[in-house]
Design a protein around this motif. Structure first.
Motif, PDB file in Angstrom:
ATOM      1  N   VAL A 278       0.841  -1.200   0.000  1.00  0.00           N
ATOM      2  CA  VAL A 278       0.000   0.000   0.000  1.00  0.00           C
ATOM      3  C   VAL A 278       0.875   1.249   0.000  1.00  0.00           C
ATOM      4  N   LEU A 279       1.883   1.258   0.847  1.00  0.00           N
ATOM      5  CA  LEU A 279       2.775   2.420   0.919  1.00  0.00           C
ATOM      6  C   LEU A 279       3.574   2.580  -0.372  1.00  0.00           C
ATOM      7  N   ALA A 280       3.926   1.464  -1.009  1.00  0.00           N
ATOM      8  CA  ALA A 280       4.621   1.547  -2.297  1.00  0.00           C
ATOM      9  C   ALA A 280       3.704   2.132  -3.362  1.00  0.00           C
ATOM     10  N   ALA A 281       2.425   1.735  -3.357  1.00  0.00           N
ATOM     11  CA  ALA A 281       1.448   2.285  -4.303  1.00  0.00           C
ATOM     12  C   ALA A 281       1.270   3.775  -4.078  1.00  0.00           C
ATOM     13  N   ALA A 282       1.264   4.193  -2.812  1.00  0.00           N
ATOM     14  CA  ALA A 282       1.138   5.609  -2.488  1.00  0.00           C
ATOM     15  C   ALA A 282       2.338   6.389  -3.003  1.00  0.00           C
ATOM     16  N   ALA A 283       3.529   5.830  -2.815  1.00  0.00           N
ATOM     17  CA  ALA A 283       4.745   6.501  -3.289  1.00  0.00           C
ATOM     18  C   ALA A 283       4.782   6.543  -4.811  1.00  0.00           C
ATOM     19  N   GLN A 284       4.391   5.449  -5.436  1.00  0.00           N
ATOM     20  CA  GLN A 284       4.388   5.380  -6.904  1.00  0.00           C
ATOM     21  C   GLN A 284       3.455   6.418  -7.509  1.00  0.00           C
ATOM     22  N   SER A 285       2.318   6.633  -6.864  1.00  0.00           N
ATOM     23  CA  SER A 285       1.317   7.576  -7.375  1.00  0.00           C
ATOM     24  C   SER A 285       1.456   8.976  -6.781  1.00  0.00           C
ATOM     25  N   ASP A 286       2.450   9.162  -5.925  1.00  0.00           N
ATOM     26  CA  ASP A 286       2.685  10.453  -5.260  1.00  0.00           C
ATOM     27  C   ASP A 286       1.424  10.923  -4.537  1.00  0.00           C
ATOM     28  N   THR A 287       0.803  10.001  -3.806  1.00  0.00           N
ATOM     29  CA  THR A 287      -0.438  10.285  -3.088  1.00  0.00           C
ATOM     30  C   THR A 287      -0.297   9.866  -1.632  1.00  0.00           C
ATOM     31  N   PRO A 288      -0.471  10.770  -0.678  1.00  0.00           N
ATOM     32  CA  PRO A 288      -0.386  10.368   0.724  1.00  0.00           C
ATOM     33  C   PRO A 288      -1.559   9.481   1.116  1.00  0.00           C
ATOM     34  N   VAL A 289      -1.304   8.493   1.959  1.00  0.00           N
ATOM     35  CA  VAL A 289      -2.356   7.617   2.471  1.00  0.00           C
ATOM     36  C   VAL A 289      -2.189   7.483   3.977  1.00  0.00           C
TER      37      VAL A 289
END
Length: 331
Positions: A278-289
């Motif tokens: 999940v954190l990798a997806a957030a970093a990849q999309s430049d979106t905080p979660v």
């Protein structure tokens, strides 16, 4: 000034066709999803006085009209392809149309999609957009996949759109900087398309937040309960919020966070073992979660909706939950 309906379409909404076999100008658009893809389709309507105020800048209205639809594709993990526009106007207004089209086309270009049809008519200001996307078969994010033990996540920050609405209504006074921030959140939401794509195969369920966290989370609980009854525990201090919202009273913060609506962030669940993904997806999309809670097994499917969501404070004490979601026919 446009001379009529067809001149209006030609002047403000006809653009070169890039991807689809047919664009604006024929009776139908032809969409061709790639092999192995499902077509994802969603429609949203914006009505003046119900979904937006008459004081909104036309370019912001054009942006939001498309953004709220792209947010639905994001929640499904779908790649946007194209969209249609149905527009009712009380009168021909060149200034409004130019601004509206500018905001609409700018966001469309950011996502590489084009307008492929629709309709225009005279009437109270009403905007209806239908978006089309594609998602690999079997990989769409749905509301029905949450299970007991899953983490509950949200993207971005919550509550600012409601704060902006209250400021425009005159029920809360904000500093100039906080007002600009909150009004932008209300009128120019960011559809989390890149995050939705990155969460395919990671999130167990997802939806976008349009009517408030409490009400929208209930949709996931209801759709997922067909597998096994579940309930949600949320930690209210974990809900992500801006400094503008933090400057408000706790009561107002909680109202905006829990039932504010118009956030258009993603609400999703995932197994604890997938936190790193999940954190990798957030970093990849430049979106905080932010992880805001956890799904738990429920003892019965007949528990009232209100009891299916438990909200805890920093001391672990259960808060009363008077918050409700937005309803178009009771608001």
């Amino acid at each position: 000034m446009p001379s009529g309906e067809f001149d209006l379409i030609a002047r403000y909404f006809t653009r070169p066709t890039r991807r689809q076999p047919l664009g604006v100008g024929d009776d139908c658009a032809l969409l061709a999803p790639q092999a192995g893809m499902h077509l994802a389709v969603s429609s949203d309507m914006l009505v003046e006085g119900r979904h937006f105020l008459s004081t909104v800048a036309p370019e912001h209205l054009g942006h939001k009209a498309l953004a709220v639809n792209l947010s639905d594709l994001a929640a499904c993990g779908a790649q946007p392809m194209a969209y249609t526009l149905a527009l009712a106007l009380p009168r021909m207004d060149a200034t409004f149309l130019a601004g509206f089209a500018q905001g609409l086309h700018r966001l469309a270009d950011e996502h590489g999609i084009e307008l492929v049809g629709g309709d225009t008519t005279a009437g109270p200001l009403n905007i209806c957009i239908t978006v089309f996307g594609e998602v690999p078969r079997g990989q769409a994010l749905l509301r029905s996949g949450a299970r007991a033990g899953d983490d509950i996540w949200v993207s971005g920050q919550l509550g600012d759109a409601r704060l902006g609405l209250e400021a425009l209504r005159g029920t809360v006074a904000l500093s100039k900087a906080d007002f600009i921030h909150a009004r932008k959140a209300l009128e120019c939401p960011t559809p989390r398309v890149a995050l939705g794509l990155a969460l395919r195969g990671v999130a167990s369920s997802a939806m976008d937040l349009s009517d408030g966290l409490v009400g929208d989370l209930r949709h996931i609980l209801a759709r997922s309960a067909s597998h096994a009854p579940i309930r949600a525990t949320l930690h209210i201090d974990a809900l992500p919020r801006s400094n503008a919202l933090r400057r408000q009273s706790r009561t107002r913060q909680h109202l905006c966070l829990m039932s504010g609506g118009d956030d258009y962030e993603l609400l999703f669940t995932a197994e604890p073992a997938k936190r790193a993904q999940v954190l990798a997806a957030a970093a990849q999309s430049d979106t905080p979660v932010s992880c805001i809670g956890r799904m738990e097994a429920a003892t019965t499917t007949t528990t009232p909706n209100e009891a299916l969501i438990r909200v805890l404070d920093a001391q672990g004490m259960t808060l009363s939950t008077p918050w409700t979601s937005f309803d178009h026919f009771t608001a």
